[in-house]
Design a protein around this motif. Structure first.
Motif: not given
Length: 919
Positions: A196-204, A253-254, A267-272, A344-351
């Motif tokens: 129904l809408e164009k996808p955002s880059v985040e959705q891609e 994203g790039g 791009t930063r959000r894509a890397l994350t 898990k600590a590494t994952l928390a850091l990225y999140e």
């Protein structure tokens, strides 16, 4: 729902489908799925069931009914694709069962066995293996017409088909699987086809990561295991160090080229998101490993080295006694618990959360911990547990690290030049005037002078326009990757529309301004690989001179050596085809690779190639093994990057079995080219090269006569759904780079997409007939004998002829004529369509002369069978689309126009699904 109604819903199909004869064949699978779809249609919309069954034709249907007809046919095309993938997998399994893994083309076992038979020494093989790098690059180019939710349902249907084919089920159990298939088809029916809408880059980004979660995270370690097994079988007793040669890249994203929605923030959000995807996968696998390795210390005492590592891990955790008490007497679980805690600590850091423990600094530390576990098990005598349980996870971390993919950055020279001009102005006063022209000697001299300036850290520029700040910020983001992301989070910077050496020097200067340089004892080198992209015929011809100049510069040479010893060049199949036609494009690409390979050898800096292929034949989408085999000898040398776009990604990687085979075929084909083709295939004969040059020239001239016709754009826009395709919400990127309305500015994807929809498909054959006819007019019978010899001996020429044959099978001039009827100007219509029909007849005739077949495509019975199942229905949808285009364009009432639009877009989706490709 009452119990009676529930059973009444299921009984008709159970009685219609015989489930008592064991595992069904491919034909029976197709019959079962069609019956299930027909049942769903009969229950939901009984009025369209006869149309789906082929018992009646579409006549004066209401908009609602027409949309349901398109949907029903579209779903059947989707189911057919799933059936075909499953059938191909079944055939490969049967071949392997009957004749062994080495008999299956496209496997490591097959390629390595050939190398052994040819006498390739183990040492040579090991050296090639160490240098091999294969990287498919997933892009979000707008060619995927299916939503992720639809892909997920396709995946479940595929898995149910695999289950249905197992011979172990009772009739009751088989009926249960059929019930599940029916439910999935019904859910597919009730799922909206159109975005129904164009996808955002985040959705891609989420779309791209979907395939890693489904198949690729598990698939790559299994791929390495297959290679290891093939090496041991053909070279028993030899030891080969397996590198993480197979990795994935991404543009999602790039890729900024013409996409205003890709910003540095995006791009930063894509890397994350990429990092989090890999970390979550490792966490799941670690939990499984902890559950599995419940090894009591008294049953298998660990080596002293492991005990020391465990003591360190417990001490570093700060909760050593608690962890030991949680898993008493189970040292491997204790150690893995410490690993899991850090992960898990590494994952928390990225999140963005606060870690509850010390995280991993890099993926290298996690790899080291897994290696400690693997080596301890092996040293203790449990080699099988080490290799089967721990090694796959270690391999996965080596391949995907804390990034999943290597994200490429891409921008075009126009935007880079504008940024550099802004930098020039910031360094000069108004009295200095305007910057020199970007194609002048003065401009290049300024670039070289700035690059020669000693590097003194990031530059500060005031009053840069926002667009220039954004472009410079992209390079700064790459500079900061080591601080925030995995050191391999980025791949390279791809410079599209490269026209000169100065364009590439501009990228190096922006990297320098962003402090992306390594300075060892005052000798500078760029940390980010810069890959020039040569796309048009003119660019491909200019590429050798440009690269010769660049590789003569110390900065470029130092940078290439620091980045791995090679200089990457990207070559574009889409724009070269749009620019020069199918035959000329393929020949110019081959020539460019051959010449660039020689220039790299002369410079002492090997050139590796990044192939910008699309899904359709027109955009380089030939079968993987055949396309790689057709590359010039020496041009691959074990290194290959290739784009995987849109529907190609879902076709190749949506299902586990298909994904495993596609990855293995890509890797094995690269090995085979490096190990076998380069030593077995003779250099291209001079007479073949001369013939290809003549064919290409005449073909290009004929193609140019069409695309340079002053009325072609008018014809194309009227006689195809070109403008309407842009209404499909299948990608975040606009259809045109700079928003202009010229043919030259139109991207290659909608160009190919629209010509396929209207069944002209000129992008895969136009000009070939004229090229061959012109050659034979001059060379006569001797020329025909030469072409037939080339068809037998030249991988490239044989591939070109074969792909032209397949494309001609998609052309339908009767339907094309109906689309041409949408052109209001009779003179324009007759002129352009007349050129197309004449060239089609000539191409048809010339191809048969070369192949000596009775019919086009006679060599491809499976392909012809596939078309025979699809084209009658596609033809009906095409005819409806013509009427929808006519009504949509003539309609002035917005409400009615919207109804036309919805069905028009559904028809585009349906035809794309039937053809199996969009752009």
């Amino acid at each position: 729902m009452t119990e009676a109604k529930f059973h009444g819903r299921r009984d008709p199909i159970v009685s219609a489908v015989d489930v008592s004869d064991g595992a069904p064949s491919g034909d029976r699978i197709a019959a079962i799925l069609f019956q299930l779809l027909l049942e769903v249609v009969q229950r939901q919309h009984p009025e369209i069931a006869p149309v789906l069954a082929g018992e009646s034709v579409i006549k004066s249907a209401s908009p609602e009914t027409l949309s349901r007809i398109f949907q029903a046919h579209g779903i059947w095309f989707q189911l057919l694709s799933i059936i075909e993938q499953d059938a191909a997998m079944t055939e490969r399994r049967q071949t392997e069962s009957e004749r062994g893994e080495q008999a299956v083309p496209g496997t490591f076992a097959n390629a390595i066995a050939k190398a052994a038979k040819l006498g390739v020494a183990a040492q040579d093989l090991g050296e090639k293996l160490a240098l091999t790098r294969v990287r498919p690059v997933i892009t979000a180019h707008p060619t995927e017409a299916k939503r992720v939710t639809v892909l997920e349902k396709h995946r479940r249907i595929y898995r149910l088909l695999v289950e249905l084919e197992q011979p172990r089920w009772t009739p009751r159990e088989r009926a249960g699987i059929i019930d599940q298939l029916r439910d999935e088809i019904e859910l597919l029916w009730m799922t909206g086809e159109l975005r129904l809408e164009k996808p955002s880059v985040e959705q891609e980004v989420a779309w791209g990561l979907h395939f890693f979660h489904e198949t690729l995270f598990d698939g790559v370690p299994e791929l390495l295991k297959k290679l290891d097994r093939a090496l041991q079988r053909s070279y028993p007793g030899e030891h080969f160090a397996l590198s993480h040669f197979f990795q994935f890249g991404s543009w999602i994203g790039g890729d900024r080229d013409g996409n205003p929605f890709v910003t540095n923030r995006v791009t930063r959000r894509a890397l994350t998101a990429n990092a989090i995807a890999s970390l979550r996968y490792y966490e799941q696998r670690l939990l499984q490993l902890m559950r599995s390795l419940s090894i009591a210390e008294r049953a298998l005492p660990p080596p002293a080295g492991f005990r020391e590592a465990l003591n360190r891990a417990l001490a570093e955790s700060g909760e050593g006694p608690e962890i030991a008490l949680r898993n008493p007497g189970e040292p491997y679980r204790q150690f893995l618990f410490c690993v899991h805690r850090k992960l898990k600590a590494t994952l928390a850091l990225y999140e963005g959360a606060r870690p509850s423990a010390s995280p991993y600094i890099s993926a290298d530390d996690l790899i080291a911990d897994l290696a400690v576990t693997e080596e301890a098990l092996a040293e203790s005598g449990s080699v099988g547990l080490a290799l089967d349980l721990v090694r796959p996870l270690r391999w996965a971390v080596e391949v995907f690290r804390f990034r999943t993919v290597r994200l490429d950055l891409r921008e075009n020279t126009t935007r880079l030049t504008q940024t550099l001009q802004a930098l020039w102005r910031s360094m000069h006063t108004e009295a200095d005037g305007e910057p020199p022209a970007h194609d002048s000697k003065e401009w290049k001299a300024w670039l070289l002078a700035e690059l020669a300036r000693p590097h003194s850290g990031p530059s500060i520029h005031r009053s840069l326009p926002p667009e220039a700040e954004e472009t410079l910020g992209m390079f700064k983001l790459a500079r900061d990757q080591n601080e925030e992301f995995d050191r391999e989070a980025f791949g390279s910077f791809v410079l599209s529309m490269t026209r000169s050496a100065a364009d590439v020097l501009g990228a190096y200067l922006l990297a320098k301004e962003a402090d992306l340089y390594h300075d060892a004892t005052r000798v500078e080198a760029c940390n980010l690989p810069v890959s020039p992209l040569f796309e048009t015929i003119t660019d491909l011809r200019a590429a050798p001179a440009i690269m010769r100049e660049l590789l003569s510069l110390p900065l470029v040479r130092r940078s290439a050596r620091m980045q791995g010893g090679t200089q990457e060049v990207m070559i574009g199949y889409s724009d070269s085809n749009k620019d020069g036609g199918f035959l000329s494009s393929n020949w110019e690409l081959a020539k460019a690779q051959d010449r660039l390979t020689k220039i790299g050898a002369e410079a002492g800096i090997p050139i590796s190639f990044f192939h910008g292929r699309g899904g359709s034949v027109s955009r380089g989408g030939a079968p993987t093994a055949q396309a790689i085999a057709a590359q010039p000898a020496g041009s691959i040398s074990g290194r290959l990057r290739v784009t995987e776009q849109g529907e190609v990604v879902s076709f190749k990687y949506a299902n586990k079995g298909t994904a495993a085979y596609q990855m293995e075929m890509l890797g094995a084909s690269v090995f085979e080219h490096a190990l076998i083709s380069e030593r077995a295939a003779p250099a291209l004969r001079a007479e073949f090269e001369e013939a290809m040059e003549a064919l290409s020239g005449a073909s290009h001239a004929a193609y140019a006569g069409l695309i340079n016709h002053p009325d072609l754009l008018t014809y194309f826009q009227s006689a195809s759904p070109l403008d309407e395709i842009s209404m499909l919400n299948i990608g975040s990127r606009p259809a045109r780079r700079f928003g202009a309305r010229s043919l030259s500015d139109l991207r290659a994807i909608p160009w190919v997409f629209a010509w396929a929809q209207n069944r002209h498909v000129i992008t895969g054959w136009y000009g070939v007939g004229s090229g061959v006819a012109s050659f034979l007019d001059v060379r006569k019978e001797r020329g025909l004998a030469l072409l037939r010899r080339m068809f037998a001996e030249s991988e490239l020429f044989r591939m070109i002829v074969g792909e032209v044959e397949k494309t001609l099978g998609l052309v339908d001039l009767d339907i094309a004529r109906e689309y041409a009827g949408l052109v209001y100007d009779d003179d324009v219509r007759e002129a352009i369509f007349g050129m197309i029909t004449a060239e089609y007849a000539l191409t048809h005739k010339m191809i048969l002369k070369i192949t000596e077949e009775d019919e086009i495509g006679q060599r491809f019975p499976s392909y012809r069978s596939r078309l025979e199942h699809r084209l009658p229905t596609i033809n009906k949808i095409n005819r409806e689309q013509v009427e929808l285009l006519r009504g949509f364009r003539a309609c002035t009432n917005e409400l009615s126009k919207e109804a036309y639009k919805s069905n028009l877009l559904l028809s585009i989706n349906c035809i794309a699904s039937g053809l199996g490709a969009t752009g």
